[in-house]
Write an enzyme that holds these catalytic residues in place. Structure first.
Site, PDB file in Angstrom:
ATOM      1  N   ASP A 151      38.147  49.412  50.981  1.00  0.00           N
ATOM      2  CA  ASP A 151      38.115  48.849  52.347  1.00  0.00           C
ATOM      3  C   ASP A 151      39.537  48.754  52.895  1.00  0.00           C
ATOM      4  OD1 ASP A 151      37.991  45.231  51.661  1.00  0.00           O
ATOM      5  OD2 ASP A 151      38.882  46.883  50.516  1.00  0.00           O
ATOM      6  N   ASP A 161      44.478  48.582  49.100  1.00  0.00           N
ATOM      7  CA  ASP A 161      43.664  49.774  48.815  1.00  0.00           C
ATOM      8  C   ASP A 161      44.511  51.030  49.039  1.00  0.00           C
ATOM      9  OD1 ASP A 161      41.943  47.604  50.264  1.00  0.00           O
ATOM     10  OD2 ASP A 161      40.496  48.719  49.100  1.00  0.00           O
ATOM     11  N   ASN A 196      37.824  44.231  54.243  1.00  0.00           N
ATOM     12  CA  ASN A 196      39.032  43.729  54.924  1.00  0.00           C
ATOM     13  C   ASN A 196      38.873  43.777  56.445  1.00  0.00           C
ATOM     14  OD1 ASN A 196      40.713  43.067  52.732  1.00  0.00           O
ATOM     15  ND2 ASN A 196      41.102  45.241  52.365  1.00  0.00           N
ATOM     16  N   THR A 198      37.684  49.256  45.057  1.00  0.00           N
ATOM     17  CA  THR A 198      38.723  48.269  45.408  1.00  0.00           C
ATOM     18  C   THR A 198      38.319  47.419  46.622  1.00  0.00           C
ATOM     19  OG1 THR A 198      39.853  49.910  46.777  1.00  0.00           O
ATOM     20  CG2 THR A 198      40.599  49.693  44.493  1.00  0.00           C
ATOM     21  N   PHE A 237      37.559  37.476  47.166  1.00  0.00           N
ATOM     22  CA  PHE A 237      37.018  38.068  48.396  1.00  0.00           C
ATOM     23  C   PHE A 237      36.010  39.186  48.134  1.00  0.00           C
ATOM     24  CE2 PHE A 237      36.999  39.078  52.818  1.00  0.00           C
ATOM     25  CZ  PHE A 237      36.949  40.474  52.916  1.00  0.00           C
ATOM     26  N   ASN A 238      36.384  40.193  47.348  1.00  0.00           N
ATOM     27  CA  ASN A 238      35.508  41.364  47.183  1.00  0.00           C
ATOM     28  C   ASN A 238      34.141  40.981  46.623  1.00  0.00           C
ATOM     29  OD1 ASN A 238      37.361  43.188  48.143  1.00  0.00           O
ATOM     30  ND2 ASN A 238      38.132  43.774  46.126  1.00  0.00           N
ATOM     31  N   HIS A 294      46.848  43.583  44.625  1.00  0.00           N
ATOM     32  CA  HIS A 294      45.587  43.558  43.882  1.00  0.00           C
ATOM     33  C   HIS A 294      45.074  44.950  43.498  1.00  0.00           C
ATOM     34  CE1 HIS A 294      45.243  39.317  45.057  1.00  0.00           C
ATOM     35  NE2 HIS A 294      45.429  39.676  46.317  1.00  0.00           N
ATOM     36  N   ASP A 295      44.743  45.761  44.496  1.00  0.00           N
ATOM     37  CA  ASP A 295      43.972  46.978  44.239  1.00  0.00           C
ATOM     38  C   ASP A 295      44.661  48.018  43.362  1.00  0.00           C
ATOM     39  OD1 ASP A 295      42.532  46.849  47.573  1.00  0.00           O
ATOM     40  OD2 ASP A 295      41.849  45.953  45.697  1.00  0.00           O
TER      41      ASP A 295
HETATM   42  O1  RIB Z   1      40.920  39.640  46.943  1.00  0.00           O
HETATM   43  C1  RIB Z   1      41.664  40.820  47.067  1.00  0.00           C
HETATM   44  C2  RIB Z   1      40.794  41.966  47.482  1.00  0.00           C
HETATM   45  O2  RIB Z   1      40.235  41.719  48.756  1.00  0.00           O
HETATM   46  C3  RIB Z   1      41.584  43.287  47.638  1.00  0.00           C
HETATM   47  O3  RIB Z   1      40.742  44.358  47.333  1.00  0.00           O
HETATM   48  C4  RIB Z   1      41.909  43.313  49.098  1.00  0.00           C
HETATM   49  O4  RIB Z   1      42.075  44.645  49.611  1.00  0.00           O
HETATM   50  C5  RIB Z   1      40.679  42.695  49.665  1.00  0.00           C
HETATM   51  O5  RIB Z   1      39.695  43.711  49.771  1.00  0.00           O
HETATM   52 CA    CA Z   2      40.449  46.152  48.919  1.00  0.00          CA
END
Ligand code: RIB
Ligand code: CA
Length: 324
Positions: A21, A26, A50, A134, A175-176, A248-249
């Site tokens: 996203d 990403d 996102n 991701t 979040f994801n 993160h990703d």
């Molecule tokens: O929590 C972090 C994740 O949420 C990452 O993948 C960021 O791109 C968002 O999608």
């Molecule tokens: Ca992401």
């Protein structure tokens, strides 16, 4: 529990599907993927997360144009399997990829849906395919539900998502996973090898100004843009109390390419889909009470080695210049 990273330690490039996203992190994960000879990117698929699906898809096409990723790109589902969309414009901006100017898309959008393209790649691949997810796992879950017969062509799924100890969107949920807990439940319950890079490791993959300044100094177009993305991410996270930018990703790619940089633990990960306070929580259990291990969770990272990997990867793009 099968360790997916072992597939990437040989000479034969591993077929992968990138589902995300984009999203600043990403995009950087895809920079890392394209720069590695160990991966063969067979498809890029986009999910809502996102930002809206339309925006993440536009961003994906711009990123692929910038990087020269010539794999087919397909749009995924417009919203989570059973819940309303959640977006993160507060972090990634209204475009989902605010910051440096990017080229307009010069790569077409497939006529296929993400699930149809993923299925096509799986059918046509001689080798089993690794899916690198991701964003919210909506598309991956939809693929598993629509094409159970193709599970045998999936080597495993490398996920950025979750957090064994805590969340970042709620106290309990990352979040994801929170965007689509039912999708995550389908993925972690699929019986396929899952490697999870949750907040436990990604919030230790911190990037500081000296890191993105080093990346900018590489001096090619992609390195400048990656440095700008990192600086954008750094400025936001500093404002909310982070010491650096938790990238993160890229961990979902780096942990496959350079497993020695990551500390791992096999466990059973259960996804909470109920609850007013805990929906989207990834509950990690090593006692066996919740079931057999279904994931290898990355829990720590050699931060300097991770930063060095990013700085090395952008050199792959020396000599590449795309009109912006
Ligand atoms: O929590 C972090 C994740 O949420 C990452 O993948 C960021 O791109 C968002 O999608
Ligand atoms: Ca992401």
């Amino acid at each position: 529990m099968f360790d997916l990273s072992t597939l990437f330690q040989g000479d034969r490039p591993v077929p992968v599907i990138l589902d995300g996203d984009p999203g600043h992190d990403d995009a950087i994960a895809w920079v890392l993927a394209k720069a590695s000879p160990k991966l063969d990117i067979r498809a890029v698929t986009t999910c809502a997360g996102n930002q809206t699906l339309e925006k993440t898809t536009y961003n994906a096409r711009r990123i692929c144009t910038l990087l020269g990723i010539d794999a087919p790109i397909a749009m995924g589902l417009h919203h989570p399997l059973f819940s309303d969309p959640i977006t993160a414009g507060n972090i990634h901006g209204q475009s989902g990829l605010d910051g440096p100017a990017l080229p307009e898309p010069a790569v077409p959008l497939s006529d296929l849906s993400a699930v149809e393209l993923m299925a096509k790649v799986l059918r046509e691949s001689e080798d089993k395919v690794v899916i690198i997810a991701t964003g919210p796992e909506t598309n991956v879950a939809a693929l598993l539900l629509a094409h159970p017969e193709l599970k045998e062509k999936i080597a495993g799924i490398s996920v950025m998502g979750g957090g064994i100890a805590y969340g970042n969107w709620t106290a309990a949920a990352e979040f994801n996973i929170l965007v689509d807990p039912e999708a995550a439940e389908a993925v972690f319950g699929s019986g396929l090898p899952v490697q999870m890079c949750g907040l436990d490791v990604t919030e230790k993959a911190l990037i500081f100004p000296e890191d993105f300044q080093r990346i900018r100094a590489v001096g090619n177009q992609v390195s400048q843009i990656v440095a700008d993305w990192l600086e954008f991410f750094y400025r936001f996270h500093r404002e909310i109390g982070y010491a650096g930018a938790p990238v993160h990703d890229p961990c979902a790619v780096a942990s496959l390419l350079r497993p020695e940089l990551f500390t791992r633990q096999a466990m059973h990960v259960a996804i909470e889909t109920q609850g007013e306070y805990c929906r989207g929580c990834t509950v990690g259990d090593t006692s066996g009470k919740l079931g057999e291990d279904n994931a290898i969770c990355c829990m720590n990272v050699d931060r300097q080695g991770f930063a060095d990997l990013l700085a090395e990867a952008v050199k792959f793009y020396d000599g590449r210049e795309v009109p912006v």
